[in-house]
Design a protein around this motif. Structure first.
Motif, PDB file in Angstrom:
ATOM      1  N   VAL A  30       0.839  -1.199   0.000  1.00  0.00           N
ATOM      2  CA  VAL A  30       0.000   0.000   0.000  1.00  0.00           C
ATOM      3  C   VAL A  30       0.876   1.251   0.000  1.00  0.00           C
ATOM      4  CG1 VAL A  30      -1.802   1.255   1.233  1.00  0.00           C
ATOM      5  CG2 VAL A  30      -1.828  -1.247   1.220  1.00  0.00           C
ATOM      6  N   GLU A  31       1.907   1.239   0.824  1.00  0.00           N
ATOM      7  CA  GLU A  31       2.810   2.394   0.888  1.00  0.00           C
ATOM      8  C   GLU A  31       3.512   2.609  -0.448  1.00  0.00           C
ATOM      9  OE1 GLU A  31       5.402   1.604   4.150  1.00  0.00           O
ATOM     10  OE2 GLU A  31       3.748   1.328   5.573  1.00  0.00           O
ATOM     11  N   ALA A  32       3.897   1.522  -1.117  1.00  0.00           N
ATOM     12  CA  ALA A  32       4.557   1.645  -2.416  1.00  0.00           C
ATOM     13  C   ALA A  32       3.601   2.227  -3.460  1.00  0.00           C
ATOM     14  CB  ALA A  32       5.065   0.274  -2.874  1.00  0.00           C
ATOM     15  N   LEU A  33       2.344   1.800  -3.427  1.00  0.00           N
ATOM     16  CA  LEU A  33       1.355   2.361  -4.349  1.00  0.00           C
ATOM     17  C   LEU A  33       1.142   3.848  -4.083  1.00  0.00           C
ATOM     18  CD1 LEU A  33      -1.419  -0.408  -4.561  1.00  0.00           C
ATOM     19  CD2 LEU A  33      -0.055   0.485  -6.463  1.00  0.00           C
ATOM     20  N   ILE A  34       1.072   4.227  -2.817  1.00  0.00           N
ATOM     21  CA  ILE A  34       0.892   5.637  -2.470  1.00  0.00           C
ATOM     22  C   ILE A  34       2.032   6.480  -3.042  1.00  0.00           C
ATOM     23  CG2 ILE A  34       0.866   7.300  -0.564  1.00  0.00           C
ATOM     24  CD1 ILE A  34      -0.557   5.142   1.109  1.00  0.00           C
ATOM     25  N   GLU A  35       3.255   6.033  -2.836  1.00  0.00           N
ATOM     26  CA  GLU A  35       4.424   6.779  -3.333  1.00  0.00           C
ATOM     27  C   GLU A  35       4.410   6.883  -4.855  1.00  0.00           C
ATOM     28  OE1 GLU A  35       7.878   4.905  -1.797  1.00  0.00           O
ATOM     29  OE2 GLU A  35       7.433   5.369   0.311  1.00  0.00           O
ATOM     30  N   ALA A  36       4.066   5.777  -5.537  1.00  0.00           N
ATOM     31  CA  ALA A  36       4.065   5.788  -6.996  1.00  0.00           C
ATOM     32  C   ALA A  36       2.963   6.700  -7.545  1.00  0.00           C
ATOM     33  CB  ALA A  36       3.881   4.363  -7.519  1.00  0.00           C
ATOM     34  N   LEU A  37       1.805   6.712  -6.902  1.00  0.00           N
ATOM     35  CA  LEU A  37       0.715   7.576  -7.350  1.00  0.00           C
ATOM     36  C   LEU A  37       1.046   9.048  -7.093  1.00  0.00           C
ATOM     37  CD1 LEU A  37      -2.240   5.388  -6.026  1.00  0.00           C
ATOM     38  CD2 LEU A  37      -1.834   5.946  -8.430  1.00  0.00           C
ATOM     39  N   GLN A  38       1.621   9.326  -5.943  1.00  0.00           N
ATOM     40  CA  GLN A  38       1.998  10.706  -5.633  1.00  0.00           C
ATOM     41  C   GLN A  38       3.085  11.195  -6.592  1.00  0.00           C
ATOM     42  OE1 GLN A  38       3.027  10.349  -1.458  1.00  0.00           O
ATOM     43  NE2 GLN A  38       0.975  11.021  -0.791  1.00  0.00           N
ATOM     44  N   ALA A  39       3.969  10.301  -6.997  1.00  0.00           N
ATOM     45  CA  ALA A  39       5.007  10.679  -7.955  1.00  0.00           C
ATOM     46  C   ALA A  39       4.412  11.066  -9.302  1.00  0.00           C
ATOM     47  CB  ALA A  39       5.995   9.525  -8.132  1.00  0.00           C
ATOM     48  N   ARG A  40       3.174  10.622  -9.566  1.00  0.00           N
ATOM     49  CA  ARG A  40       2.483  10.960 -10.815  1.00  0.00           C
ATOM     50  C   ARG A  40       1.486  12.096 -10.615  1.00  0.00           C
ATOM     51  NH1 ARG A  40       4.516   6.159 -10.830  1.00  0.00           N
ATOM     52  NH2 ARG A  40       5.122   5.150 -12.799  1.00  0.00           N
ATOM     53  N   GLY A  41       1.672  12.845  -9.526  1.00  0.00           N
ATOM     54  CA  GLY A  41       0.887  14.048  -9.312  1.00  0.00           C
ATOM     55  C   GLY A  41      -0.500  13.816  -8.758  1.00  0.00           C
ATOM     56  N   MET A  42      -0.727  12.691  -8.108  1.00  0.00           N
ATOM     57  CA  MET A  42      -2.059  12.388  -7.605  1.00  0.00           C
ATOM     58  C   MET A  42      -2.135  12.509  -6.089  1.00  0.00           C
ATOM     59  SD  MET A  42      -3.251   9.159  -9.940  1.00  0.00           S
ATOM     60  CE  MET A  42      -4.958   9.439  -9.460  1.00  0.00           C
ATOM     61  N   ARG A  43      -3.305  12.888  -5.617  1.00  0.00           N
ATOM     62  CA  ARG A  43      -3.607  12.783  -4.192  1.00  0.00           C
ATOM     63  C   ARG A  43      -4.036  11.350  -3.919  1.00  0.00           C
ATOM     64  NH1 ARG A  43      -8.461  16.304  -3.444  1.00  0.00           N
ATOM     65  NH2 ARG A  43      -8.848  15.684  -5.607  1.00  0.00           N
ATOM     66  N   VAL A  44      -3.784  10.871  -2.728  1.00  0.00           N
ATOM     67  CA  VAL A  44      -4.100   9.480  -2.406  1.00  0.00           C
ATOM     68  C   VAL A  44      -4.800   9.411  -1.061  1.00  0.00           C
ATOM     69  CG1 VAL A  44      -3.219   7.133  -2.165  1.00  0.00           C
ATOM     70  CG2 VAL A  44      -2.018   8.752  -3.655  1.00  0.00           C
ATOM     71  N   LEU A  45      -5.903   8.667  -1.016  1.00  0.00           N
ATOM     72  CA  LEU A  45      -6.631   8.435   0.227  1.00  0.00           C
ATOM     73  C   LEU A  45      -6.665   6.928   0.476  1.00  0.00           C
ATOM     74  CD1 LEU A  45      -8.429   9.318   2.592  1.00  0.00           C
ATOM     75  CD2 LEU A  45     -10.388   9.225   1.022  1.00  0.00           C
ATOM     76  N   PRO A  46      -5.810   6.419   1.382  1.00  0.00           N
ATOM     77  CA  PRO A  46      -5.853   4.979   1.705  1.00  0.00           C
ATOM     78  C   PRO A  46      -6.918   4.686   2.754  1.00  0.00           C
ATOM     79  CG  PRO A  46      -3.974   6.024   2.789  1.00  0.00           C
ATOM     80  CD  PRO A  46      -4.704   7.110   2.051  1.00  0.00           C
ATOM     81  N   LEU A  47      -7.728   3.662   2.519  1.00  0.00           N
ATOM     82  CA  LEU A  47      -8.805   3.296   3.440  1.00  0.00           C
ATOM     83  C   LEU A  47      -8.718   1.804   3.748  1.00  0.00           C
ATOM     84  CD1 LEU A  47     -11.806   5.111   1.692  1.00  0.00           C
ATOM     85  CD2 LEU A  47     -10.464   5.940   3.634  1.00  0.00           C
ATOM     86  N   PHE A  48      -8.611   1.456   5.036  1.00  0.00           N
ATOM     87  CA  PHE A  48      -8.639   0.031   5.380  1.00  0.00           C
ATOM     88  C   PHE A  48     -10.024  -0.337   5.901  1.00  0.00           C
ATOM     89  CE2 PHE A  48      -6.814   2.056   9.231  1.00  0.00           C
ATOM     90  CZ  PHE A  48      -7.711   1.611  10.202  1.00  0.00           C
ATOM     91  N   VAL A  49     -10.437  -1.559   5.598  1.00  0.00           N
ATOM     92  CA  VAL A  49     -11.781  -2.025   5.949  1.00  0.00           C
ATOM     93  C   VAL A  49     -11.701  -3.451   6.477  1.00  0.00           C
ATOM     94  CG1 VAL A  49     -12.911  -0.584   4.211  1.00  0.00           C
ATOM     95  CG2 VAL A  49     -12.210  -2.903   3.613  1.00  0.00           C
ATOM     96  N   SER A  50     -12.721  -3.843   7.200  1.00  0.00           N
ATOM     97  CA  SER A  50     -12.845  -5.248   7.588  1.00  0.00           C
ATOM     98  C   SER A  50     -13.337  -6.069   6.417  1.00  0.00           C
ATOM     99  CB  SER A  50     -13.813  -5.390   8.766  1.00  0.00           C
ATOM    100  OG  SER A  50     -13.340  -4.677   9.889  1.00  0.00           O
ATOM    101  N   SER A  51     -14.323  -5.527   5.720  1.00  0.00           N
ATOM    102  CA  SER A  51     -14.890  -6.170   4.543  1.00  0.00           C
ATOM    103  C   SER A  51     -15.802  -5.157   3.862  1.00  0.00           C
ATOM    104  CB  SER A  51     -15.702  -7.411   4.924  1.00  0.00           C
ATOM    105  OG  SER A  51     -16.487  -7.865   3.830  1.00  0.00           O
ATOM    106  N   LEU A  52     -15.867  -5.197   2.551  1.00  0.00           N
ATOM    107  CA  LEU A  52     -16.772  -4.307   1.836  1.00  0.00           C
ATOM    108  C   LEU A  52     -18.232  -4.672   2.079  1.00  0.00           C
ATOM    109  CD1 LEU A  52     -14.918  -3.935  -1.583  1.00  0.00           C
ATOM    110  CD2 LEU A  52     -15.033  -2.269   0.272  1.00  0.00           C
ATOM    111  N   LYS A  53     -18.473  -5.895   2.564  1.00  0.00           N
ATOM    112  CA  LYS A  53     -19.836  -6.303   2.897  1.00  0.00           C
ATOM    113  C   LYS A  53     -20.254  -5.834   4.286  1.00  0.00           C
ATOM    114  CE  LYS A  53     -20.280 -10.482   0.068  1.00  0.00           C
ATOM    115  NZ  LYS A  53     -20.593 -11.933   0.091  1.00  0.00           N
ATOM    116  N   GLU A  54     -19.285  -5.496   5.095  1.00  0.00           N
ATOM    117  CA  GLU A  54     -19.572  -5.109   6.479  1.00  0.00           C
ATOM    118  C   GLU A  54     -20.201  -3.708   6.498  1.00  0.00           C
ATOM    119  OE1 GLU A  54     -19.170  -3.485  10.266  1.00  0.00           O
ATOM    120  OE2 GLU A  54     -17.528  -2.987   8.905  1.00  0.00           O
ATOM    121  N   PRO A  55     -21.385  -3.551   7.099  1.00  0.00           N
ATOM    122  CA  PRO A  55     -22.141  -2.295   7.004  1.00  0.00           C
ATOM    123  C   PRO A  55     -21.366  -1.062   7.461  1.00  0.00           C
ATOM    124  CG  PRO A  55     -23.538  -4.037   7.879  1.00  0.00           C
ATOM    125  CD  PRO A  55     -22.160  -4.595   7.823  1.00  0.00           C
ATOM    126  N   VAL A  56     -20.627  -1.171   8.559  1.00  0.00           N
ATOM    127  CA  VAL A  56     -19.902  -0.004   9.070  1.00  0.00           C
ATOM    128  C   VAL A  56     -18.824   0.423   8.077  1.00  0.00           C
ATOM    129  CG1 VAL A  56     -18.400   0.854  10.898  1.00  0.00           C
ATOM    130  CG2 VAL A  56     -20.399  -0.555  11.475  1.00  0.00           C
TER     131      VAL A  56
END
Length: 583
Positions: A30-56
């Protein structure tokens, strides 16, 4: 974090990943993806989840997306939110309309991945490819592989974690940046490449797409783009005019005497080719020689089968090789493409600078080039030729197998299109005469015994004289059995579904074609075959049975409700007879 996200107008990429990676301290990919995206001029919002099915988790993502709408989403969670076969309701990740790319933290080691022709373990294929596709996600690459990072002396085990693969991180970051840029561009500023297949490699097969009138569909797409604000310039009057325009230039069949509209210089090609992996350079040169030896290298440049309509580049996909059997090699897993093939895509990607490419109709040949089946590497030929371009692929709906091949190996967004209009085969010629005699025979039963004898002889004689009796397999049967089998065969033949023309992408069939196609689709049971999923015949039979029962119930109000055959099989008369016998 929120202040930094809201204060910048750069494209926003969201990365979703499992909370377990944070808890175990294994967030390196995840950290490597963040650095690579930022190097291409992008803002990055990393979000961790338990599951995409989990309501919260879903509610948290939805709330954040309302405040920070993403331009592209990179998802690394497994499985699907929507159950296979269920109604497609969408997921929280695609509610804003941003492209959702599926990235994989592979369960393989890097060494196993490099040696694998499949590219992924079976578990990854199921959890991280097939099931996420149910949600409509587009597969990109595996960006990390398992590695024993440290040895824990107290537990006496190697601590295994995901290690980022730099080349795959860079590819996915570039692909995501291009999708985000495409989303932000005004339509008038977008450059589009529209590629038509050519199989086999003859001018008579230009724009060949299975079940698709590709030239007419391409023109409809160009018209729709023009209406949406894309710059298309003057368009041909018809699909035929489009093909004639393309045929006036170089094609896979010929270059002599053709109008050369787009070219790529040798210096630009050499620069592109030199940036490909050394393995690919060696294999292409060994198979096809130097660039100057390519048949499409004319007068110091590559003559390309391309033409422009404003900011839309339209062309014919090059052949996979020269002086070979095009049918035998179209799906070859080991035939490397020639220099002219790379020059075609180099022009699209770099000289023209396409923002998105469209391959129109089943199917082109790029997705069949050598390389891994999934989780491609930089030495896989689809990636070497096409690169990280955003990719759209209209594909016939009834061939998900080959559509999946295109989707997975070229990161394509598959846009399903209808099959050609379908209609009943009906009877013709002597078959129609024979059907009329058989119908007359069954109508005469019970009313004219003498005519039955004459009709039976006429039917069997006609079947024998035409050879139909042998085809149907009625030899050796008694006359009554032969007639029943012949009647069933004629009915099946008449009811066969055949194509009635080709589908035009962007247009629905009209009039009789629409009626025939609707009936053809409704005749077949869907899903579990119950209720609204029943076949047309079953639904009509049940309707007639219910109508008959209601009539009988009015006439005989003491009818025992427990015997109502509302869900019986076709053959309501027999069921009603049984019912009233019981009564």
């Amino acid at each position: 974090m929120p202040q930094a996200l809201s204060s910048d107008k750069a494209p926003l990429a969201v990365i979703t990943f499992y909370k377990a990676l944070v808890q175990s301290g294994q967030t390196a990919p995840v950290e490597a993806l963040i650095e690579a995206l930022q190097a291409r001029g992008m803002r990055v919002l990393p979000l961790f989840v338990s599951s995409l099915k989990e309501p919260v988790s879903a509610k948290t993502i939805r709330t954040l997306f309302q405040a920070y709408a993403p331009d592209v989403v990179l998802n690394s969670t497994s499985f699907a939110v929507v159950s296979p076969g269920a109604e497609k309701t969408g997921t929280v990740l695609d509610e804003t309309g941003a492209q959702v790319l599926q990235v994989i933290f592979s369960a393989l080691t890097r060494e196993a991945w490099e040696a694998s022709t499949m590219g992924l373990a079976t578990r990854d294929l199921a959890m991280n490819v097939a099931l996420p596709e149910v949600d409509g996600r587009v597969l990109t690459r595996a960006v990390s592989f398992k590695k024993a990072a440290t040895f824990d002396p107290r537990a006496q085990v190697n601590i295994v974690g995901p290690e980022p693969e730099p080349s795959r991180i860079a590819f996915v970051a570039e692909q995501a940046a291009r999708w985000a840029r495409l989303r932000k561009l005004d339509n008038a500023d977008k450059k589009v490449a529209l590629v038509l297949a050519n199989y086999p490699n003859r001018d008579g097969r230009l724009g060949n797409g299975v079940g698709l009138d590709t030239p007419a569909g391409s023109l409809e797409s160009l018209k729709a783009m023009k209406a949406a604000g894309y710059v298309t310039g003057d368009l041909p009057d018809s699909g035929d005019a489009l093909i004639n325009h393309l045929m006036a230039g170089p094609t896979n069949a010929a270059t002599d005497g053709r109008e050369i509209r787009e070219t790529l210089s040798l210096s630009l090609y050499n620069d592109f080719f030199a940036r490909l992996p050394a393995q690919i350079q060696d294999e292409v040169t060994a198979r096809w020689g130097k660039p100057e030896e390519d048949p499409f290298f004319l007068d110091g440049v590559f003559a390309l089968p391309l033409c422009r309509f404003g900011k839309v580049l339209t062309g014919i996909q090059p052949a996979r090789g020269y002086n070979i059997d095009p049918k035998a090699t179209y799906h070859s897993p080991d035939l490397v493409p020639p220099h002219g093939y790379f020059a075609f895509y180099a022009f699209i990607r770099e000289a023209f600078g396409a923002d998105v490419a469209i391959h129109m109709g089943k199917h082109g040949n790029m997705e069949w080039l050598p390389g891994k089946s999934l989780a491609l590497s930089e030495t896989c030929y689809p990636e070497a030729a096409f690169g990280p371009l955003p990719h759209l692929y209209p594909f016939i709906v009834n061939d998900p197998g080959e559509g999946t091949q295109a989707k997975r190996r070229s990161s394509a967004v598959i846009i399903d299109h209808l099959t050609p209009p379908l209609t009943r085969a009906e009877s013709y010629g002597y078959l129609k005469d024979l059907e009329a005699l058989v119908d007359e025979y069954f109508l005469a039963q019970g009313s004219d015994p003498r005519r039955i004898v004459l009709l039976k002889k006429q039917i069997l004689d006609l079947a024998a004289d035409t050879g139909l009796g042998e085809d149907v397999g009625i030899a050796g049967l008694d006359e009554d059995a032969a007639l029943q089998k012949l009647d069933a065969w004629l009915c099946d033949l008449k009811e066969l579904q055949i194509r009635d023309g080709l589908h035009v992408f962007g247009l629905a069939p009209e009039g009789r074609l629409l009626t025939d196609l609707t009936v053809a689709l409704a005749r077949v049971a869907r899903g579990d075959g119950e209720g609204g999923n029943a076949s047309l015949q079953r639904a009509m039979a049940l309707d007639m049975m219910e109508e008959g029962l209601l009539t009988e119930m009015v006439a005989h109000p003491l009818c025992p409700a427990g015997h109502l055959p509302l869900k019986g099989e076709i053959g309501g008369c027999a069921i009603l007879a049984t019912h009233w016998h019981q009564r």
